[in-house]
Design a protein around this motif. Structure first.
Motif, PDB file in Angstrom:
ATOM      1  N   GLN A 242      38.466  -2.958 -18.608  1.00 38.18           N
ATOM      2  CA  GLN A 242      37.423  -2.446 -19.599  1.00 38.18           C
ATOM      3  C   GLN A 242      37.754  -3.109 -21.069  1.00 38.18           C
ATOM      4  OE1 GLN A 242      34.768  -0.614 -18.847  1.00 38.18           O
ATOM      5  NE2 GLN A 242      35.455  -0.636 -16.616  1.00 38.18           N
ATOM      6  N   ARG A 243      38.504  -2.286 -21.872  1.00 36.48           N
ATOM      7  CA  ARG A 243      38.932  -2.919 -23.187  1.00 36.48           C
ATOM      8  C   ARG A 243      40.553  -2.761 -23.175  1.00 36.48           C
ATOM      9  NH1 ARG A 243      37.003  -4.802 -27.633  1.00 36.48           N
ATOM     10  NH2 ARG A 243      37.689  -3.959 -29.675  1.00 36.48           N
ATOM     11  N   TYR A 315      35.249  -9.246 -20.144  1.00 34.04           N
ATOM     12  CA  TYR A 315      34.210 -10.434 -19.997  1.00 34.04           C
ATOM     13  C   TYR A 315      34.396 -11.248 -21.172  1.00 34.04           C
ATOM     14  CZ  TYR A 315      32.464  -8.273 -16.004  1.00 34.04           C
ATOM     15  OH  TYR A 315      32.180  -7.783 -14.685  1.00 34.04           O
ATOM     16  N   ASP A 316      35.351 -11.178 -22.091  1.00 33.35           N
ATOM     17  CA  ASP A 316      35.953 -12.088 -23.180  1.00 33.35           C
ATOM     18  C   ASP A 316      36.488 -13.240 -22.568  1.00 33.35           C
ATOM     19  OD1 ASP A 316      34.701 -10.510 -25.071  1.00 33.35           O
ATOM     20  OD2 ASP A 316      36.748  -9.626 -25.788  1.00 33.35           O
ATOM     21  N   GLU A 322      32.675 -12.337 -11.675  1.00 43.07           N
ATOM     22  CA  GLU A 322      34.108 -11.943 -11.511  1.00 43.07           C
ATOM     23  C   GLU A 322      34.354 -10.243 -11.552  1.00 43.07           C
ATOM     24  OE1 GLU A 322      37.363 -14.867 -12.672  1.00 43.07           O
ATOM     25  OE2 GLU A 322      35.803 -15.118 -14.049  1.00 43.07           O
ATOM     26  N   PRO A 323      34.291  -9.733 -10.509  1.00 46.34           N
ATOM     27  CA  PRO A 323      34.316  -8.131 -10.370  1.00 46.34           C
ATOM     28  C   PRO A 323      35.469  -7.477 -11.273  1.00 46.34           C
ATOM     29  CG  PRO A 323      34.846  -8.819  -8.297  1.00 46.34           C
ATOM     30  CD  PRO A 323      34.381 -10.114  -8.929  1.00 46.34           C
ATOM     31  N   ARG A 324      35.452  -6.677 -11.870  1.00 46.82           N
ATOM     32  CA  ARG A 324      36.255  -5.720 -12.818  1.00 46.82           C
ATOM     33  C   ARG A 324      37.316  -5.302 -11.841  1.00 46.82           C
ATOM     34  NH1 ARG A 324      34.370  -4.301 -18.223  1.00 46.82           N
ATOM     35  NH2 ARG A 324      32.126  -4.272 -18.525  1.00 46.82           N
ATOM     36  N   PRO A 325      38.565  -5.425 -11.915  1.00 51.74           N
ATOM     37  CA  PRO A 325      39.498  -4.617 -11.431  1.00 51.74           C
ATOM     38  C   PRO A 325      39.364  -3.141 -12.076  1.00 51.74           C
ATOM     39  CG  PRO A 325      40.706  -5.719 -13.145  1.00 51.74           C
ATOM     40  CD  PRO A 325      39.283  -6.063 -13.173  1.00 51.74           C
ATOM     41  N   GLN A 326      39.651  -2.155 -11.415  1.00 54.15           N
ATOM     42  CA  GLN A 326      39.558  -0.780 -11.808  1.00 54.15           C
ATOM     43  C   GLN A 326      40.590   0.331 -11.229  1.00 54.15           C
ATOM     44  OE1 GLN A 326      35.696   0.294 -10.293  1.00 54.15           O
ATOM     45  NE2 GLN A 326      36.207   0.789  -8.179  1.00 54.15           N
TER      46      GLN A 326
END
Length: 395
Positions: A242-243, A315-316, A322-326
């Motif tokens: 995320q951030r 996404y910077d 490219e899927p986010r890891p979570q």
């Protein structure tokens, strides 16, 4: 600074036992243990409540160091000033007043334990340091791994120390993959579905660095540091999902302090405690006033400090395909059991959370029970952090 895992290794090395080229199983529990005071003290020129941590060495089979409590801790300077410390939590001492160490003055740490033992540091002086000119993130391939590198640039003056210690504190945002609108409320043996009012969708977690990060510019033509790697995070690490924010601190060091931390770093990275080049006891600048043969671990350090923080989003640096890891990696709703007893028992146990009443069977769905549930960590981000927004956080 969190050096507990390093001092655990030193606890074994303090005995300085010898090994042959053929290593055989060895019982560490009694013969190789030596009890010693461990001092962690980095005082800075920042005006703040300074901290000193006192613990004891501990055995290999133990998980945590024993705090040295009820000690009398004082820092003095060559101008006759005294800065007493008080114990806030076991083994952690904080100065009574906020102060920052000053250049061209010598300081000394004095410790008197509850058992009557007295300790002192060698007099220490503050060396000027340099600001962190730039802290930045960059996507790169490092040793075959795709990820984000956190890098530091520092343009140093010739008068400044050529040695530095770095530490960081990373904070990352966590968003639960599933949001539950309803939950189960229990009243004795009865239960009912009610609206979910918990704040569990967005959380934050802050983690301090644990490794020793050192820089040395003595071999460079100019006293500048470019693209110094503080942290590398692999692309699939969910802290990036995320951030993300990182606060980097740079401490100026004397040559002696740098040598001490370099030795600790070497020990902590050793593949085997029973290596052929056992370094034995690691000398610092602390000593006993009662017994000149007593071993004391730690280093009393005065440092100029420079800090810098940055933020960035996933996404910077990565493309939208490219899927986010979570946290967690996988979340699959399912319908446990054949009646209400099984899912209700699991919900009460805290392992799963209510999603919805199930209705008729659905092709491909796991289970045939009457309630659809999901693992708790898939909906409750407080499993991984806190739902309180940090004071420094910026969106």
């Amino acid at each position: 600074m969190n050096l507990d895992h390093i001092y655990k290794i030193i606890s074994l090395l303090a005995a300085a036992f010898l090994v042959n080229s053929c290593v055989e199983p060895y019982d560490f529990e009694t013969e190789t243990f030596e009890d010693a005071l461990v001092v962690e003290a980095i005082l800075t020129d920042e005006v703040k409540f300074q901290e000193v941590k006192l613990t004891r060495t501990y055995r290999l089979e133990e998980d945590f160091p024993k705090p040295e409590s009820h000690a009398n801790v004082v820092v003095t300077d060559d101008a006759g000033n005294e800065f007493p410390f008080y114990e806030t939590t076991p083994g952690n001492y904080v100065s009574n007043t906020a102060f920052g160490v000053q250049p061209q003055h010598k300081y000394q740490l004095l410790i008197n334990t509850m058992s009557g033992d007295a300790y002192s540091s060698e007099p220490a002086e503050l060396l000027p340091g340099n600001e962190i000119d730039d802290l930045y993130a960059q996507r790169m391939i490092l040793q075959g791994d795709d990820g984000v590198a956190l890098l530091v640039d520092s343009e140093n003056s010739e008068a400044a120390s050529k040695y530095a210690l770095y530490e960081y504190e990373e904070t990352y945002k966590i968003v639960s993959p599933y949001v539950v609108r309803s939950t189960i409320e229990f009243e004795g043996e009865n239960w009912r579905v009610v609206p979910n009012t918990r704040n569990e969708t967005i959380c934050y977690n802050t983690v301090p660095s644990k490794e020793i990060l050192l820089s040395n510019t003595t071999s460079l033509r100019e006293n500048n540091l470019d693209s110094y790697l503080v942290r590398f995070i692999q692309k699939d690490d969910p802290v990036l999902g995320q951030r993300y924010s990182i606060l980097v601190k740079r401490y100026s060091l004397t040559r002696e302090a740098h040598s001490y931390y370099s030795t600790l770093k070497k020990i902590s990275g050793s593949q085997s405690l029973l290596s052929q080049n056992q370094p034995g006891f690691v000398n610092g600048n602390m000593y006993s006033l009662n017994d000149e043969d007593e071993k004391v671990l730690g280093f009393f350090t005065l440092s100029n400090i420079s800090t810098k923080r940055i933020y960035f989003n996933y996404y910077d640096f990565f493309e939208f395909d490219e899927p986010r890891p979570q946290f967690p990696e996988s979340c699959i709703p399912f319908r446990p059991g054949e009646n209400f007893d099984t899912p209700i028992g699991m919900i009460q146990g805290g392992t799963v959370r209510y999603l919805s009443m199930a209705g008729p069977p659905v092709e491909g769905e796991i289970g045939e029970g009457p309630i659809r549930v999901i693992a708790t960590e898939c909906v409750d981000c407080t499993v991984y952090g806190t739902n309180e927004v940090p004071e420094f956080w910026e969106e």
